[in-house]
Design a protein around this motif. Sequence first.
Motif, PDB file in Angstrom:
ATOM      1  N   SER A   6       0.823  -1.203   0.000  1.00 17.08           N
ATOM      2  CA  SER A   6       0.000   0.000   0.000  1.00 17.08           C
ATOM      3  C   SER A   6       0.861   1.258   0.000  1.00 17.08           C
ATOM      4  O   SER A   6       0.324   2.367  -0.060  1.00 17.08           O
ATOM      5  CB  SER A   6      -0.906   0.000   1.230  1.00 17.08           C
ATOM      6  N   HIS A   7       2.170   1.104   0.073  1.00 15.73           N
ATOM      7  CA  HIS A   7       3.063   2.262   0.111  1.00 15.73           C
ATOM      8  C   HIS A   7       3.337   2.762  -1.304  1.00 15.73           C
ATOM      9  O   HIS A   7       3.568   1.975  -2.220  1.00 15.73           O
ATOM     10  CB  HIS A   7       4.377   1.893   0.795  1.00 15.73           C
ATOM     11  N   PRO A   8       3.352   4.063  -1.499  1.00 18.86           N
ATOM     12  CA  PRO A   8       3.652   4.595  -2.832  1.00 18.86           C
ATOM     13  C   PRO A   8       5.128   4.405  -3.180  1.00 18.86           C
ATOM     14  O   PRO A   8       5.983   4.329  -2.296  1.00 18.86           O
ATOM     15  CB  PRO A   8       3.302   6.077  -2.700  1.00 18.86           C
ATOM     16  N   VAL A   9       5.408   4.340  -4.458  1.00 22.28           N
ATOM     17  CA  VAL A   9       6.795   4.312  -4.905  1.00 22.28           C
ATOM     18  C   VAL A   9       7.388   5.703  -4.713  1.00 22.28           C
ATOM     19  O   VAL A   9       6.810   6.704  -5.156  1.00 22.28           O
ATOM     20  CB  VAL A   9       6.888   3.882  -6.380  1.00 22.28           C
ATOM     21  N   ARG A  10       8.532   5.746  -4.034  1.00 21.64           N
ATOM     22  CA  ARG A  10       9.179   7.034  -3.748  1.00 21.64           C
ATOM     23  C   ARG A  10      10.661   6.952  -4.114  1.00 21.64           C
ATOM     24  O   ARG A  10      11.302   5.915  -3.928  1.00 21.64           O
ATOM     25  CB  ARG A  10       9.018   7.418  -2.281  1.00 21.64           C
ATOM     26  N   ILE A  11      11.183   8.075  -4.579  1.00 22.73           N
ATOM     27  CA  ILE A  11      12.575   8.151  -5.001  1.00 22.73           C
ATOM     28  C   ILE A  11      13.337   9.076  -4.062  1.00 22.73           C
ATOM     29  O   ILE A  11      12.911  10.213  -3.798  1.00 22.73           O
ATOM     30  CB  ILE A  11      12.688   8.674  -6.448  1.00 22.73           C
ATOM     31  N   GLY A  12      14.456   8.573  -3.577  1.00 26.31           N
ATOM     32  CA  GLY A  12      15.324   9.369  -2.722  1.00 26.31           C
ATOM     33  C   GLY A  12      16.679   9.572  -3.366  1.00 26.31           C
ATOM     34  O   GLY A  12      17.108   8.797  -4.222  1.00 26.31           O
TER      35      GLY A  12
END
Length: 266
Positions: A6-12
């Motif tokens: 359920s977590h969004p794809v995120r870029i760090g």
Amino acid sequence: MTSASSHPVRIGVQLQPQHSPQYSQIRDAVRRAEDIGVDIAYNWDHFYPLYGEPDGAHFECWTMLGAWAEQTSRIEFGALVTCNSYRNPELLADMARTTDHISGGRLILGIGSGWFQRDYDEYGYEFGTAGGRLNDLAAALPRIKERFAKLNPAPTRDIPILIGGSGEKKTLRMVAEYATTWHGFVDRESYPHKAEVLAGHCEAVGRDPATIERSAGLQGKGDALLAEADALLELGVTQFTVGVNGPDYDLDAAEALCRWRDSRSS
């Protein structure tokens, strides 16, 4: 194991505070990171470069995070990761709360037990043993949470805690108990087993492992970078971070990952 998360794809992007003779180079990199659509900007909590010229230019972690809190307006940010040994847990909680307020609620408290002996020796901290440092982190985490609850004004939100590491007996137990995000320093081969161990710790403490965001660092460029991201996403990792250092802070890989993220949701 699949990516039914359920977590969004995120870029760090980890803007490593090394080899930048002028802070303006880091300030510019943070601006560019926000402009290209990065979700999270990280630095790290060391006092000397980790690679390259060992006595090269380097800046301190938390002073920098305060500057980022004022400079940025959208991205989340934090250390990947804060060394627990360098600050009293109550002080660290207050620093995090203050930086959280400066930013309007965008700080991530990344934390780990510490490992770079030169930092300890040069700055007068007792290095001890890996097990001892992990025990100190286990003792610090509840103190940090308790201090958050006492501070006036309170943090603007329940400050996310990212725990870095993949030790199976101690670190993953702490992840199960305290972490919003687990940064496991894993790849597609090592992740499944570590995730299984974490699930066992979650069961022991009565937590749904799906509530923990999974984070990993990526290396490489081009198709190889995106192939690794695809493979880890299929396994359940949803936060992907690339590291860059000064003085140039090349964000090409981070920009490619942002395009990859956006293409998945379009």
